[in-house]
Structures are given as C-alpha cells and as structure tokens.
Design an enzyme around this catalytic site. Structure first.
Site, short mmCIF file in Angstrom:
data_model
loop_
_atom_site.label_atom_id
_atom_site.label_comp_id
_atom_site.label_asym_id
_atom_site.label_seq_id
_atom_site.Cartn_x
_atom_site.Cartn_y
_atom_site.Cartn_z
N HIS A 1 13.54 7.49 69.06
CA HIS A 1 14.23 7.91 67.84
C HIS A 1 14.04 6.82 66.79
O HIS A 1 13.92 5.64 67.13
CB HIS A 1 15.72 8.14 68.12
CG HIS A 1 15.99 9.41 68.87
ND1 HIS A 1 16.92 10.34 68.45
CD2 HIS A 1 15.45 9.91 70.00
CE1 HIS A 1 16.94 11.36 69.30
NE2 HIS A 1 16.06 11.12 70.25
N HIS B 1 10.07 8.48 74.64
CA HIS B 1 10.75 9.35 73.67
C HIS B 1 11.56 8.45 72.75
O HIS B 1 12.60 7.91 73.14
CB HIS B 1 11.66 10.33 74.43
CG HIS B 1 12.45 11.26 73.57
ND1 HIS B 1 12.15 12.60 73.47
CD2 HIS B 1 13.54 11.06 72.79
CE1 HIS B 1 13.02 13.18 72.66
NE2 HIS B 1 13.89 12.26 72.24
N ASN C 1 14.17 12.08 65.61
CA ASN C 1 13.10 11.61 66.49
C ASN C 1 11.97 10.99 65.68
O ASN C 1 11.87 11.19 64.46
CB ASN C 1 12.54 12.78 67.28
CG ASN C 1 13.55 13.35 68.26
OD1 ASN C 1 13.76 12.81 69.34
ND2 ASN C 1 14.19 14.44 67.88
N ARG D 1 13.04 22.48 70.36
CA ARG D 1 14.26 22.31 71.15
C ARG D 1 15.11 21.17 70.59
O ARG D 1 16.20 21.38 70.09
CB ARG D 1 13.90 22.05 72.62
CG ARG D 1 15.09 22.23 73.60
CD ARG D 1 16.07 21.07 73.64
NE ARG D 1 15.47 19.82 74.04
CZ ARG D 1 16.13 18.66 74.06
NH1 ARG D 1 17.41 18.62 73.67
NH2 ARG D 1 15.52 17.53 74.39
N ASP D 2 14.60 19.97 70.65
CA ASP D 2 15.37 18.79 70.26
C ASP D 2 15.70 18.80 68.77
O ASP D 2 16.75 18.30 68.35
CB ASP D 2 14.59 17.53 70.62
CG ASP D 2 15.46 16.29 70.71
OD1 ASP D 2 16.62 16.36 70.29
OD2 ASP D 2 14.98 15.25 71.18
N CYS E 1 21.04 12.44 67.60
CA CYS E 1 22.01 12.36 68.70
C CYS E 1 23.40 12.23 68.09
O CYS E 1 23.60 11.41 67.20
CB CYS E 1 21.71 11.15 69.59
SG CYS E 1 22.92 10.91 70.93
#
Length: 306
Positions: free
Chosen positions: A210, A208, A250, A16-17, A241
C-alpha cells in the site's frame, strides 16, 4: 552486454480490493466490462471478486454473476477472496482458478478485521484448504500486516516466517506478504522477503504494498532485490484499509508497470491500454483517483514547446 532482467508478474486486485472500498455500488455489468478489459491487458492474475457474505461486503454481493459472466482469458489466473468454508464452496461451484485466504500476523488486527483469534483463523482456513484440495483450484494465503500493525506497531518477523511455514506444510501454492497499512520500508522488506523466498522456494511469493506513506515503489525495488517477481497492484491506486488513517490505497498498477518497464523488466502488461482504462475509473466510481501516470502521463509523453 546488459544482463536480461527476469519476468515480473503483475496481479491486478482492483475489482476486489479496490471496489470493495467504494461507498457506492458499482453495477455488475460495469464490473464485468471492466474485468474484461483487464483480461485483455496482459495481467498474470486478476482478483475478480470476493465470496464473502453480502451482508459483510455488499459492494461484492454479485460474486457469482461476475464469475459466470466475465470472458475468461486462458492466459490469466482468476483468483477470488474466500473467508470460510461456505465461501470456498461458492467459489468451487464457479470454477475459479485460485482462492485467496487471509490471516493477519498481528493478533489485534486479525481480531478487528476477521473477528477471530489467529488460532481460530488458522483452524478455519485449514478446513478451507482441505476442502479445496483435489479440485484443481490453487490456494494462496495472504498474511496481512506482515510489516507492521497500526495498533501493535512492529511485527516480529519470526511470526511471519512461522505462519508462512505452517501454511506451506498444508500445501498452499502461494504466499502473499501484505503491507496492509503501508508501514513497510525497503530494508525491512528485503530482509523478510528474502527469508520467505529462501525458506519456500517452490511457492509463488507475492508482495502486496500500500502507498500510505509513499514507499510502495521503493519497497517494490527491495522485494525485487530479494528475488520476488510477483506483485499485487490496483489500477488507479484504488483500495485501502479502514485501520490505516489517511491511507491512499494500493500501489498503483500503471505507476508500477511504468517504473518496471523503464528499468528493463518485462511485465507483459500493455501500459497504454491500462492507462486508458484507469482514465475511465473516475466516471465509474464517482471520484478522482491518485494515479500520477493518469495525471502526468508516462515519461515518453511529449508536449509542444511553449
């Protein structure tokens, strides 16, 4: 005698990300095959897709097909991003294990990313939580920009604690603290994480990170010191992002697992298997990946003498 270290749960977010940030559409059956490989690699959780409008994120327009066709491993929690009530209805119909909701601690970031005020987002997500209640599907809330915002700068930690408490009162099962643009640093991470864990000990707290500024693994160590045992990560270091110029994605799953296992933590993830899967990513996505483990190999790799 060496004290046994706790189990650390690795939650893979690349389907997803990671994939939503790719410029070229990844074919549905390639996504399915990729997730099926992840399902047999020992991950505690996999974020499989997003039930967002196909117009908003065309890269994940095949969400229903993905959830219907993947081979679900009963030992894996399959979570999906849900932005609103319509997305929740689609996810419920697909019998997902968990829905992941997002709200930014930064008012500016929330309006740029979600096009709503934080109060509007909270009201909308409250409706989603109510709709999911009683279905057997868990709810996780991800608090974006919990450690800093590129527009606003430092975030008041009290806002993080306030939002975490509000969602805990609504009955969510998990809270993720997101370093959305890679602004977190270790002492800050340890302090904020410890407060959240102590305030809501019955919730699953996830971090989470990055790796925008190269501190993701250091921040992981700080979160571990605060009692966190759940971490999102992305195979190959995919993701990013749009509001973080120069973002490198990430925290890389294989780098995270490699470090944790060298330190004696048990992750349940097959490092050799995921390094092999990560090595296939450049062909799948059409460009190189930032994974240092894929490039250099694990510490245990040996080379012939020159």
């Amino acid at each position: 005698m060496t004290e046994a270290k706790p189990r650390v749960f690795i939650q893979e977010v690349s389907p997803r990300d990671g994939f939503q940030n790719e410029s070229q559409f990844i074919e549905s059956w390639d996504k399915i095959a990729f997730i099926d490989k992840l399902s047999e690699s020992g991950f505690a959780k996999i974020e499989a897709t997003s039930f967002t409008s196909p117009k908003a994120i065309p890269a994940l327009r095949d969400a229903e097909m993905i959830m219907h066709e993947i081979k679900r491993n009963p030992d894996v929690v399959y979570t999906v991003l849900v932005p609103n009530l319509r997305g929740a209805e689609r996810a419920i119909a697909c019998k997902v294990d968990e829905v992941n909701l997002v709200l930014s601690v930064s008012e500016t970031h929330n309006q740029m990313n979600l096009r709503m005020t934080r109060d509007q987002s909270f009201a909308q997500l409250s409706e989603v939580i109510a709709a999911v209640r009683g279905t057997g599907i868990a709810v996780n809330i991800s608090l974006s920009t919990a450690f800093g915002c590129p527009m606003e700068g430092d975030i008041n930690p009290e806002e993080v604690y306030r939002l975490a408490a509000q969602f805990a009162e609504l009955g969510v099962q998990g809270i993720t603290l997101c370093d959305t643009t890679g602004m977190a640093y270790p002492t800050q991470v340890e302090e904020i994480s410890r407060r959240v864990v102590e305030a809501s000990p019955l919730l699953d707290t996830t971090l989470h990170f990055h790796n925008t500024r190269g501190m993701a693994l250091a921040n992981t160590m700080a979160a571990l010191a605060a009692g966190v045992v759940r971490f999102d990560s992305s195979l190959g270091g995919l993701g990013g992002c749009p509001y973080a110029p120069g973002a490198s994605g990430n925290v890389c799953t294989e780098e995270l697992v490699h470090m944790l296992e060298l330190m004696g933590y048990y992750t349940g993830v097959d490092l050799e298997k995921i390094v092999g899967v990560a090595g296939q990513l450049p062909e799948l996505i059409g460009h190189d990946i930032p994974s240092q483990i894929v490039k250099a190999g694990p510490r245990s790799r040996r080379y012939p003498a020159p």
